[in-house]
Design a protein around this motif. Structure first.
Motif, PDB file in Angstrom:
ATOM      1  N   PRO A 246     106.776 109.893 -48.177  1.00 11.91           N
ATOM      2  CA  PRO A 246     105.340 109.884 -48.504  1.00 11.91           C
ATOM      3  C   PRO A 246     105.010 108.724 -49.440  1.00 11.91           C
ATOM      4  CG  PRO A 246     106.469 111.541 -49.804  1.00 11.91           C
ATOM      5  CD  PRO A 246     107.479 111.018 -48.822  1.00 11.91           C
ATOM      6  N   ALA A 247     103.740 108.414 -49.570  1.00 12.88           N
ATOM      7  CA  ALA A 247     103.303 107.353 -50.475  1.00 12.88           C
ATOM      8  C   ALA A 247     103.715 107.678 -51.901  1.00 12.88           C
ATOM      9  CB  ALA A 247     101.787 107.195 -50.396  1.00 12.88           C
ATOM     10  N   ALA A 248     104.127 106.650 -52.634  1.00 10.76           N
ATOM     11  CA  ALA A 248     104.538 106.766 -54.041  1.00 10.76           C
ATOM     12  C   ALA A 248     105.754 107.659 -54.225  1.00 10.76           C
ATOM     13  CB  ALA A 248     103.388 107.268 -54.905  1.00 10.76           C
ATOM     14  N   ALA A 249     106.574 107.776 -53.196  1.00  6.10           N
ATOM     15  CA  ALA A 249     107.789 108.581 -53.302  1.00  6.10           C
ATOM     16  C   ALA A 249     108.732 107.995 -54.346  1.00  6.10           C
ATOM     17  CB  ALA A 249     108.494 108.645 -51.952  1.00  6.10           C
ATOM     18  N   LYS A 250     109.467 108.872 -55.006  1.00  9.67           N
ATOM     19  CA  LYS A 250     110.462 108.434 -55.982  1.00  9.67           C
ATOM     20  C   LYS A 250     111.801 108.300 -55.279  1.00  9.67           C
ATOM     21  CE  LYS A 250     112.930 109.584 -60.238  1.00  9.67           C
ATOM     22  NZ  LYS A 250     113.107 110.537 -61.361  1.00  9.67           N
ATOM     23  N   VAL A 251     112.380 107.112 -55.363  1.00 11.34           N
ATOM     24  CA  VAL A 251     113.647 106.824 -54.699  1.00 11.34           C
ATOM     25  C   VAL A 251     114.675 106.423 -55.740  1.00 11.34           C
ATOM     26  CG1 VAL A 251     114.827 105.322 -53.039  1.00 11.34           C
ATOM     27  CG2 VAL A 251     112.478 106.083 -52.587  1.00 11.34           C
ATOM     28  N   VAL A 252     115.861 106.962 -55.622  1.00 14.91           N
ATOM     29  CA  VAL A 252     117.009 106.548 -56.438  1.00 14.91           C
ATOM     30  C   VAL A 252     117.935 105.753 -55.538  1.00 14.91           C
ATOM     31  CG1 VAL A 252     118.998 107.297 -57.802  1.00 14.91           C
ATOM     32  CG2 VAL A 252     116.817 108.557 -57.941  1.00 14.91           C
ATOM     33  N   GLY A 253     118.197 104.513 -55.929  1.00 12.86           N
ATOM     34  CA  GLY A 253     119.030 103.641 -55.116  1.00 12.86           C
ATOM     35  C   GLY A 253     120.157 103.026 -55.917  1.00 12.86           C
ATOM     36  N   PRO A 254     121.084 102.368 -55.233  1.00 15.95           N
ATOM     37  CA  PRO A 254     122.253 101.792 -55.905  1.00 15.95           C
ATOM     38  C   PRO A 254     121.923 100.543 -56.712  1.00 15.95           C
ATOM     39  CG  PRO A 254     122.296 101.246 -53.590  1.00 15.95           C
ATOM     40  CD  PRO A 254     121.125 102.163 -53.779  1.00 15.95           C
ATOM     41  N   ALA A 255     122.493 100.444 -57.901  1.00 17.27           N
ATOM     42  CA  ALA A 255     122.333  99.242 -58.713  1.00 17.27           C
ATOM     43  C   ALA A 255     123.151  98.091 -58.152  1.00 17.27           C
ATOM     44  CB  ALA A 255     122.745  99.529 -60.153  1.00 17.27           C
ATOM     45  N   ALA A 256     124.147  98.398 -57.349  1.00 17.84           N
ATOM     46  CA  ALA A 256     124.967  97.386 -56.685  1.00 17.84           C
ATOM     47  C   ALA A 256     125.197  97.836 -55.257  1.00 17.84           C
ATOM     48  CB  ALA A 256     126.291  97.193 -57.413  1.00 17.84           C
ATOM     49  N   GLY A 257     125.129  96.911 -54.322  1.00 21.57           N
ATOM     50  CA  GLY A 257     125.313  97.265 -52.925  1.00 21.57           C
ATOM     51  C   GLY A 257     124.792  96.162 -52.035  1.00 21.57           C
ATOM     52  N   TYR A 258     124.545  96.494 -50.790  1.00 25.81           N
ATOM     53  CA  TYR A 258     124.097  95.508 -49.811  1.00 25.81           C
ATOM     54  C   TYR A 258     122.776  94.885 -50.267  1.00 25.81           C
ATOM     55  CZ  TYR A 258     122.720  93.554 -45.280  1.00 25.81           C
ATOM     56  OH  TYR A 258     122.328  92.717 -44.271  1.00 25.81           O
ATOM     57  N   ALA A 259     122.756  93.579 -50.367  1.00 19.16           N
ATOM     58  CA  ALA A 259     121.619  92.889 -50.980  1.00 19.16           C
ATOM     59  C   ALA A 259     120.314  93.125 -50.226  1.00 19.16           C
ATOM     60  CB  ALA A 259     121.914  91.387 -51.056  1.00 19.16           C
ATOM     61  N   TRP A 260     120.361  93.175 -48.892  1.00 19.48           N
ATOM     62  CA  TRP A 260     119.132  93.335 -48.127  1.00 19.48           C
ATOM     63  C   TRP A 260     118.553  94.741 -48.268  1.00 19.48           C
ATOM     64  CZ3 TRP A 260     116.003  89.763 -46.325  1.00 19.48           C
ATOM     65  CH2 TRP A 260     116.506  88.470 -46.115  1.00 19.48           C
ATOM     66  N   THR A 261     119.393  95.742 -48.421  1.00 16.69           N
ATOM     67  CA  THR A 261     118.870  97.091 -48.670  1.00 16.69           C
ATOM     68  C   THR A 261     118.244  97.160 -50.045  1.00 16.69           C
ATOM     69  OG1 THR A 261     120.568  98.083 -47.249  1.00 16.69           O
ATOM     70  CG2 THR A 261     119.455  99.533 -48.815  1.00 16.69           C
ATOM     71  N   ARG A 262     118.891  96.570 -51.024  1.00 17.02           N
ATOM     72  CA  ARG A 262     118.347  96.593 -52.383  1.00 17.02           C
ATOM     73  C   ARG A 262     117.030  95.819 -52.449  1.00 17.02           C
ATOM     74  NH1 ARG A 262     122.157  94.176 -56.182  1.00 17.02           N
ATOM     75  NH2 ARG A 262     120.879  95.167 -57.779  1.00 17.02           N
ATOM     76  N   SER A 263     116.929  94.703 -51.734  1.00 16.01           N
ATOM     77  CA  SER A 263     115.665  93.960 -51.742  1.00 16.01           C
ATOM     78  C   SER A 263     114.583  94.724 -50.983  1.00 16.01           C
ATOM     79  CB  SER A 263     115.854  92.561 -51.152  1.00 16.01           C
ATOM     80  OG  SER A 263     116.155  92.616 -49.770  1.00 16.01           O
ATOM     81  N   LEU A 264     114.960  95.457 -49.939  1.00 21.87           N
ATOM     82  CA  LEU A 264     114.007  96.311 -49.230  1.00 21.87           C
ATOM     83  C   LEU A 264     113.399  97.338 -50.179  1.00 21.87           C
ATOM     84  CD1 LEU A 264     112.711  97.674 -46.678  1.00 21.87           C
ATOM     85  CD2 LEU A 264     114.858  98.972 -46.484  1.00 21.87           C
TER      86      LEU A 264
END
Length: 369
Positions: free
Chosen positions: A83-101
């Motif tokens: 949904p809009a404004a969803a809270k996402v927790v992602g990796p501080a290190a990992g695949y660069a294109w996923t992190r930039s996404l």
């Protein structure tokens, strides 16, 4: 055929072939068509060759699969289910294109993003308070870290936090996140599944029918459709995955052991080593340690790059998962101030002694220069 009674290496060979009709083709044929009699249109309903590939991956993963034009296309589709404004927790290190996404979506206000060391289970669970999605990458790129998938999925099961796992390095033969409780299992089929460095494809699998429908809608809406030839080749590559991954991970373990004792190597990152922080975790829920490893050299970035240029059996190139072994210098993570002397190795199917001699001579040549 009773799929439940078959080993996954057998399923990789047989799943997605369709009925055994006398006179019919043994392999699903390449379907070069965008429109079909009766009103079906490929972008909306798919094609027979997509469906065969998705059936095969879904059988291995234990869910329903949707294929995309690339791995990052598959990742984008998962984000678009939020949904809009969803809270996402992602990796501080990992695949660069996923992190930039994820960062691009956060910068535009589409999501809010918290980055965390996902190999730190307690820190990850704390960051997931009130989160809509936890994005995990395990084994991670390029540090080959193992997230505690079983515990994270179990702890988040009673919350409203969905879990997505990029399992590209493991393949469905070595790790099945849905069985551990994840909501999405994602693969860049460009890599080990395709296995021959000749296609781009992504795939997401889920057990939730609503999420499956949403993933298909996103594919049609964004036009992230896989090519028919790419799907055909990926399915063909899947047939040899059991043999390739068995050979490659056996070689990866032997190289990791030898490199651990080389004086020019400061650290080896590979969960197959008993001393690796992810070793016990991987033993708990993986069926093998995979064919990716990274080494840190006790040298300069320029010397590390020279090692990549000196190899003759390894290929100095980006990407991974092909039948040929690749080597490339990578940053530990984007923005790191540490000297970039990390080499990521994707192990293929060459003879182990040829790969070792190639690495040994490249390391020795650099030591002497």
């Amino acid at each position: 055929m009773n799929d439940a009674a078959l080993h996954r290496s057998t399923l990789a060979i047989h799943a997605g072939r369709g009925p055994r009709t006398p006179g019919g083709p043994l392999n699903p044929p390449l379907t070069l068509a965008s429109s079909f009699h009766g009103g079906d249109y490929a972008r909306e309903q798919g094609t027979p060759v997509w469906e065969a590939f998705e059936e095969a991956i879904g059988t291995l993963e234990g869910g329903r699969s949707v294929s995309y034009a690339s791995g990052i296309g598959a990742s984008t589709a998962i984000v678009e289910t939020l949904p809009a404004a969803a809270k996402v927790v992602g990796p501080a290190a990992g695949y660069a294109w996923t992190r930039s996404l994820l960062r691009d979506r956060a910068d535009s206000g589409r999501i809010t993003l918290t980055e965390v060391d996902t190999s730190d289970t307690e820190a990850t669970l704390k960051a997931c308070e009130g989160a809509d999605l936890l994005w995990l990458e395990s084994p991670s790129n390029p540090m080959i870290e193992i997230a505690e998938l079983d515990r994270l999925c179990a702890e988040l099961r009673d919350r409203d936090t969905r879990v997505a796992v990029d399992s590209s390095f493991a393949t469905p033969l070595l790790q099945r996140p849905l069985e551990l409780g994840a909501d999405f299992s994602m693969h860049s089929a460009t890599k080990f599944i395709g296995g021959h460095s000749d296609l781009m494809l992504g795939v997401v699998t889920t057990r939730d029918e609503r999420l499956d429908a949403r993933l298909r809608h996103v594919r049609a809406q964004l036009g992230a459709t896989p090519g028919s030839l790419e799907s055909f080749l990926a399915l063909r590559g899947l047939r040899t995955l059991p043999l390739r991954i068995e050979t490659a991970q056996r070689t990866a373990l032997e190289l990791a052991r030898r490199l651990s004792n080389h004086p020019a190597v400061k650290a080896v990152h590979y969960a197959g080593l008993p001393t690796d922080p992810g070793h016990e975790r991987a033993k708990r829920f993986m069926d093998g340690f995979g064919a990716m490893l990274s080494i840190e050299l006790d040298t300069t970035p320029e010397a590390a790059e020279a090692v990549c240029r000196s190899v003759r059996v390894f290929t100095h190139a980006k990407s991974l998962g092909g039948i040929e072994s690749l080597i490339d210098r990578r940053a530990r993570y984007t923005g790191s101030s540490a000297p970039q002397t990390l080499l990521r190795l994707s192990i293929g199917c060459e003879h182990v002694e040829d790969l070792w001699n190639d690495l040994f001579h490249a390391l020795e040549q650099e030591n002497q220069s």
